[in-house]
Design a protein around this motif. Structure first.
Motif, PDB file in Angstrom:
ATOM      1  N   ARG A  50       0.836  -1.213   0.000  1.00 51.18           N
ATOM      2  CA  ARG A  50       0.000   0.000   0.000  1.00 51.18           C
ATOM      3  C   ARG A  50       0.862   1.251   0.000  1.00 51.18           C
ATOM      4  O   ARG A  50       0.583   2.212  -0.707  1.00 51.18           O
ATOM      5  N   ILE A  51       1.924   1.237   0.804  1.00 48.65           N
ATOM      6  CA  ILE A  51       2.813   2.404   0.852  1.00 48.65           C
ATOM      7  C   ILE A  51       3.501   2.584  -0.493  1.00 48.65           C
ATOM      8  O   ILE A  51       3.580   3.701  -1.017  1.00 48.65           O
ATOM      9  N   ALA A  52       4.003   1.501  -1.062  1.00 43.84           N
ATOM     10  CA  ALA A  52       4.683   1.595  -2.358  1.00 43.84           C
ATOM     11  C   ALA A  52       3.721   2.090  -3.430  1.00 43.84           C
ATOM     12  O   ALA A  52       4.101   2.891  -4.296  1.00 43.84           O
ATOM     13  N   GLN A  99      12.743   9.604   5.188  1.00 41.60           N
ATOM     14  CA  GLN A  99      11.626   9.119   4.365  1.00 41.60           C
ATOM     15  C   GLN A  99      12.148   8.236   3.238  1.00 41.60           C
ATOM     16  O   GLN A  99      11.596   7.164   2.965  1.00 41.60           O
ATOM     17  N   ALA A 100      13.231   8.637   2.585  1.00 44.36           N
ATOM     18  CA  ALA A 100      13.792   7.836   1.487  1.00 44.36           C
ATOM     19  C   ALA A 100      14.360   6.518   1.994  1.00 44.36           C
ATOM     20  O   ALA A 100      14.242   5.489   1.324  1.00 44.36           O
ATOM     21  N   ALA A 104      12.619   3.160   0.275  1.00 43.63           N
ATOM     22  CA  ALA A 104      13.332   2.234  -0.624  1.00 43.63           C
ATOM     23  C   ALA A 104      13.134   0.770  -0.217  1.00 43.63           C
ATOM     24  O   ALA A 104      12.758  -0.056  -1.066  1.00 43.63           O
ATOM     25  N   PRO A 105      13.346   0.390   1.050  1.00 41.98           N
ATOM     26  CA  PRO A 105      13.116  -1.025   1.389  1.00 41.98           C
ATOM     27  C   PRO A 105      11.656  -1.452   1.258  1.00 41.98           C
ATOM     28  O   PRO A 105      11.365  -2.588   0.878  1.00 41.98           O
ATOM     29  N   GLN A 111       8.086  -5.022  -4.445  1.00 43.69           N
ATOM     30  CA  GLN A 111       8.515  -5.602  -5.719  1.00 43.69           C
ATOM     31  C   GLN A 111       8.804  -7.093  -5.574  1.00 43.69           C
ATOM     32  O   GLN A 111       8.469  -7.886  -6.463  1.00 43.69           O
ATOM     33  N   ASN A 112       9.412  -7.483  -4.462  1.00 46.56           N
ATOM     34  CA  ASN A 112       9.681  -8.908  -4.236  1.00 46.56           C
ATOM     35  C   ASN A 112       8.384  -9.698  -4.151  1.00 46.56           C
ATOM     36  O   ASN A 112       8.290 -10.811  -4.681  1.00 46.56           O
TER      37      ASN A 112
END
Length: 194
Positions: A50-52, A99-100, A104-105, A111-112
């Motif tokens: 959801r965050i991504a 925040q970055a 990123a993780p 994506q994984n």
């Protein structure tokens, strides 16, 4: 000490020893204390997706831009006592880096998970394709068998040609204007010869 001495005396006198606490291999190990908190990996994965998804929208960019502009304007034009991050905006840089570093993780985790879903879908598609190929090969063999079987079946045109050949043969063996089977014609000649 006294308990150990009693246990030794009971063992020496023939009584059974007190049961030892040892790990049994036929029973699951009891969960011990954990230092790290436990969480549901699926729930965490859904949360990261959801965050991504939100980080990849125009809405996030607009809100991030608004926050940065308000931050800068506040720290430039607000009275000195109310400013919390002066000109080089080090605190803003720290917040954006923080925040970055979390984004990123979370994006990689999302994506994984998507890669895992794609891999499962690919495997299902591959199995479906294998089943389709097997079905197609089976149907091809069945059609070939039917063609071979039809090659041995008398067709309408073949029967018609055979009947026409028989009719021609019968017309050749006419005796006195009557149609006679060849065997009857031969019998008649044999009696005339006697």
């Amino acid at each position: 000490m006294a308990a150990e001495r009693e246990a030794r005396e009971r063992t020496a006198s023939g009584a059974t020893a007190a049961p030892r606490s040892r790990n049994r291999l036929d029973q699951p190990k009891l969960p011990g204390r954990r230092l790290l908190p436990e969480w549901d990996p699926e729930a965490f994965g859904r949360f990261s997706e959801r965050i991504a998804r939100f980080l990849g929208t125009g809405r996030f960019i607009v809100w991030m831009t608004v926050v940065v502009v308000v931050w800068v304007l506040w720290n430039v034009f607000a009275p000195r006592d109310l400013r919390f991050d002066n000109y080089p905006f080090i605190f803003l840089t720290l917040m954006l880096s923080l925040q970055a570093s979390y984004a990123a993780p979370l994006i990689l985790l999302a994506q994984n998970r998507q890669d895992d879903r794609d891999r499962v879908n690919l495997e299902q598609d591959r199995k479906q394709n294998e089943r389709s190929i097997a079905d197609t090969e089976y149907l091809t063999r069945e059609i070939a068998t039917l063609r071979i079987g039809l090659g041995e079946v008398a067709t309408r045109d073949w029967i018609r040609s055979e009947l026409q050949d028989l009719v021609k043969e019968l017309e050749e063996h006419r005796v006195d204007g009557h149609r006679v089977f060849p065997s009857e014609a031969n019998r008649g000649r044999d009696t005339d010869d006697l």
